[in-house]
Design a protein around this motif. Structure first.
Motif, PDB file in Angstrom:
ATOM      1  N   LEU A   9     -54.801   8.610  33.937  1.00  0.00           N
ATOM      2  CA  LEU A   9     -54.410   8.768  32.526  1.00  0.00           C
ATOM      3  C   LEU A   9     -54.233  10.052  32.676  1.00  0.00           C
ATOM      4  N   VAL A  10     -55.807  11.001  32.735  1.00  0.00           N
ATOM      5  CA  VAL A  10     -55.637  12.388  32.727  1.00  0.00           C
ATOM      6  C   VAL A  10     -54.276  12.937  33.575  1.00  0.00           C
ATOM      7  N   GLU A  11     -54.317  12.828  34.977  1.00  0.00           N
ATOM      8  CA  GLU A  11     -53.747  13.923  35.605  1.00  0.00           C
ATOM      9  C   GLU A  11     -51.846  12.984  35.340  1.00  0.00           C
ATOM     10  N   LYS A  12     -51.647  12.157  35.202  1.00  0.00           N
ATOM     11  CA  LYS A  12     -50.145  11.276  35.126  1.00  0.00           C
ATOM     12  C   LYS A  12     -49.219  10.989  33.619  1.00  0.00           C
ATOM     13  N   ILE A  13     -50.167  10.072  33.603  1.00  0.00           N
ATOM     14  CA  ILE A  13     -50.329   9.043  32.849  1.00  0.00           C
ATOM     15  C   ILE A  13     -49.781  10.043  30.730  1.00  0.00           C
ATOM     16  N   LEU A  14     -50.902  10.273  30.700  1.00  0.00           N
ATOM     17  CA  LEU A  14     -50.488  11.411  29.383  1.00  0.00           C
ATOM     18  C   LEU A  14     -49.517  12.413  29.202  1.00  0.00           C
ATOM     19  N   PRO A  15     -49.416  13.321  30.117  1.00  0.00           N
ATOM     20  CA  PRO A  15     -48.504  14.338  30.781  1.00  0.00           C
ATOM     21  C   PRO A  15     -46.720  13.684  30.025  1.00  0.00           C
ATOM     22  N   ALA A  16     -46.892  12.813  31.226  1.00  0.00           N
ATOM     23  CA  ALA A  16     -45.745  12.167  30.771  1.00  0.00           C
ATOM     24  C   ALA A  16     -45.279  11.459  29.335  1.00  0.00           C
ATOM     25  N   LEU A  17     -46.117  10.819  29.010  1.00  0.00           N
ATOM     26  CA  LEU A  17     -45.852  10.549  27.261  1.00  0.00           C
ATOM     27  C   LEU A  17     -45.701  11.717  26.524  1.00  0.00           C
ATOM     28  N   HIS A  18     -46.927  12.327  26.801  1.00  0.00           N
ATOM     29  CA  HIS A  18     -46.174  13.892  26.240  1.00  0.00           C
ATOM     30  C   HIS A  18     -44.758  15.161  26.272  1.00  0.00           C
ATOM     31  N   GLY A  19     -44.262  14.490  26.967  1.00  0.00           N
ATOM     32  CA  GLY A  19     -42.759  14.597  27.721  1.00  0.00           C
ATOM     33  C   GLY A  19     -42.573  14.024  27.268  1.00  0.00           C
ATOM     34  N   GLY A  20     -42.515  12.732  26.181  1.00  0.00           N
ATOM     35  CA  GLY A  20     -41.261  11.588  26.173  1.00  0.00           C
ATOM     36  C   GLY A  20     -40.909  10.693  27.150  1.00  0.00           C
ATOM     37  N   LYS A  21     -41.723  11.017  27.724  1.00  0.00           N
ATOM     38  CA  LYS A  21     -41.531   9.753  28.983  1.00  0.00           C
ATOM     39  C   LYS A  21     -41.738   8.236  28.711  1.00  0.00           C
ATOM     40  N   VAL A  22     -40.763   7.039  29.157  1.00  0.00           N
ATOM     41  CA  VAL A  22     -41.567   6.131  28.911  1.00  0.00           C
ATOM     42  C   VAL A  22     -42.129   5.483  30.788  1.00  0.00           C
ATOM     43  N   VAL A  23     -43.513   4.852  30.351  1.00  0.00           N
ATOM     44  CA  VAL A  23     -44.000   4.790  31.363  1.00  0.00           C
ATOM     45  C   VAL A  23     -44.649   3.080  31.329  1.00  0.00           C
ATOM     46  N   LEU A  24     -43.716   3.376  32.951  1.00  0.00           N
ATOM     47  CA  LEU A  24     -43.782   1.300  32.286  1.00  0.00           C
ATOM     48  C   LEU A  24     -45.202   1.679  34.520  1.00  0.00           C
ATOM     49  N   CYS A  25     -46.646   1.584  33.993  1.00  0.00           N
ATOM     50  CA  CYS A  25     -47.308   0.926  34.833  1.00  0.00           C
ATOM     51  C   CYS A  25     -47.333  -0.613  35.097  1.00  0.00           C
ATOM     52  N   ASP A  26     -48.309  -0.836  36.827  1.00  0.00           N
ATOM     53  CA  ASP A  26     -48.705  -2.181  36.938  1.00  0.00           C
ATOM     54  C   ASP A  26     -50.334  -1.995  37.108  1.00  0.00           C
ATOM     55  N   ARG A  27     -50.125  -2.965  35.804  1.00  0.00           N
ATOM     56  CA  ARG A  27     -51.637  -3.349  35.082  1.00  0.00           C
ATOM     57  C   ARG A  27     -52.317  -1.875  35.224  1.00  0.00           C
ATOM     58  N   PHE A  28     -52.842  -2.618  33.620  1.00  0.00           N
ATOM     59  CA  PHE A  28     -54.028  -1.322  33.572  1.00  0.00           C
ATOM     60  C   PHE A  28     -55.108  -1.452  33.006  1.00  0.00           C
ATOM     61  N   THR A  29     -55.512  -1.558  31.539  1.00  0.00           N
ATOM     62  CA  THR A  29     -57.606  -1.852  31.906  1.00  0.00           C
ATOM     63  C   THR A  29     -57.191  -3.142  30.937  1.00  0.00           C
ATOM     64  N   ASP A  30     -56.464  -4.289  31.336  1.00  0.00           N
ATOM     65  CA  ASP A  30     -56.511  -5.551  30.819  1.00  0.00           C
ATOM     66  C   ASP A  30     -56.736  -6.049  31.739  1.00  0.00           C
ATOM     67  N   SER A  31     -55.993  -4.672  33.266  1.00  0.00           N
ATOM     68  CA  SER A  31     -57.042  -5.751  34.215  1.00  0.00           C
ATOM     69  C   SER A  31     -58.666  -6.237  34.701  1.00  0.00           C
ATOM     70  N   SER A  32     -59.367  -5.503  33.774  1.00  0.00           N
ATOM     71  CA  SER A  32     -60.469  -4.879  34.281  1.00  0.00           C
ATOM     72  C   SER A  32     -60.951  -6.031  33.051  1.00  0.00           C
ATOM     73  N   ARG A  33     -60.756  -5.666  31.741  1.00  0.00           N
ATOM     74  CA  ARG A  33     -60.971  -6.652  30.667  1.00  0.00           C
ATOM     75  C   ARG A  33     -61.013  -8.573  31.747  1.00  0.00           C
ATOM     76  N   VAL A  34     -59.320  -8.682  32.751  1.00  0.00           N
ATOM     77  CA  VAL A  34     -59.826  -9.815  33.192  1.00  0.00           C
ATOM     78  C   VAL A  34     -60.924  -9.964  34.312  1.00  0.00           C
ATOM     79  N   TYR A  35     -60.210  -9.056  35.060  1.00  0.00           N
ATOM     80  CA  TYR A  35     -61.275  -9.188  36.114  1.00  0.00           C
ATOM     81  C   TYR A  35     -62.949  -8.870  36.429  1.00  0.00           C
ATOM     82  N   GLN A  36     -63.087  -8.141  35.791  1.00  0.00           N
ATOM     83  CA  GLN A  36     -64.355  -7.867  36.148  1.00  0.00           C
ATOM     84  C   GLN A  36     -64.829  -8.802  34.702  1.00  0.00           C
ATOM     85  N   GLY A  37     -64.321  -8.166  33.677  1.00  0.00           N
ATOM     86  CA  GLY A  37     -65.231  -8.725  32.592  1.00  0.00           C
ATOM     87  C   GLY A  37     -64.994 -10.318  31.847  1.00  0.00           C
ATOM     88  N   ILE A  38     -64.183 -10.669  32.629  1.00  0.00           N
ATOM     89  CA  ILE A  38     -64.430 -12.765  31.992  1.00  0.00           C
ATOM     90  C   ILE A  38     -64.567 -13.298  33.349  1.00  0.00           C
TER      91      ILE A  38
END
Length: 216
Positions: free
Chosen positions: A87-116
């Motif tokens: 997030l800090v090194e790649k996603i946020l710089p891209a978002l602040h640069g106005g880019k559309v970031v397409l990410c295969d999995r994010f926090t919801d994976s943790s909610r489901v795989y570990q949390g549930i």
């Protein structure tokens, strides 16, 4: 601390893809990236766990040391360490640069795989998440919903299968599917469930339509 609380000040957009094994996330991301690029958007495609050199190294440790057998607390801290770096090194710089970031999995994976499915519990998972990345969430999430029997059969066709969670019993994968349905109910403002039991073209038609509406 990273924080957006769904009130992001950046110009770009983070679109995540979630779901059980064999749902076709990678295929749909590739198609959407091409469409958006053709329409003039600056697109970044990435994945989790991974996305940066350090996060990819953590991914390799997980695979090499059979992380799917680790204590679920260790799994959660591992993935949020990788996520923080991503997030800090790649996603946020891209978002602040106005880019559309397409990410295969994010926090919801943790909610489901570990949390549930892993039975850590969502409250404990959210506490770890808050310490790692604050209230940051994607702007839009596609959940590719698929019958676990069909999904695992599709996943089994891959020549280089590195996702060790596929080896889990069917009951685990049923929990994964149910967990994602819970997530869609919990976060209706950003989660869109897509029927992934259909053809790739049918699935993509829905994703493209919803994505373009979000970007308009």
């Amino acid at each position: 601390m990273v924080d957006n609380a769904q009130g992001a000040t950046y110009k770009g957009k983070l679109i995540t893809f979630e779901g059980g094994e064999g749902g076709g996330k990678s295929t749909q991301i590739k198609k959407l990236a091409q469409t958006l690029t053709n329409k003039g958007y600056d697109v970044v495609v990435t994945r989790e766990p991974g996305g940066t050199d350090a996060a990819e190294a953590l991914r390799e440790v997980f695979i090499k040391h059979k992380g799917y057998d680790w204590d679920v607390v260790a799994q959660a801290y591992w993935v949020f360490t990788a996520r923080r770096l991503h997030l800090v090194e790649k996603i946020l710089p891209a978002l602040h640069g106005g880019k559309v970031v397409l990410c295969d999995r994010f926090t919801d994976s943790s909610r489901v795989y570990q949390g549930i499915a892993g039975e850590l519990g969502l409250d404990k998972l959210e506490s770890i998440k808050e310490n790692a990345i604050g209230s940051f969430e994607p702007d839009l999430t596609f959940v590719l919903d698929i019958d676990p029997v069909v999904g695992l059969e599709r996943a089994g066709r891959r020549e280089a299968n590195e996702n060790s969670f596929e080896a889990k019993a069917m009951a685990f994968h049923e929990k994964i599917r149910d967990g994602y349905r819970q997530i869609c109910i919990r976060y209706p403002q950003r989660c869109i469930m897509i029927d992934a039991n259909r053809t790739k073209g049918e699935i993509y038609k829905d994703i493209e339509s919803e994505c373009l509406k979000s970007l308009a």
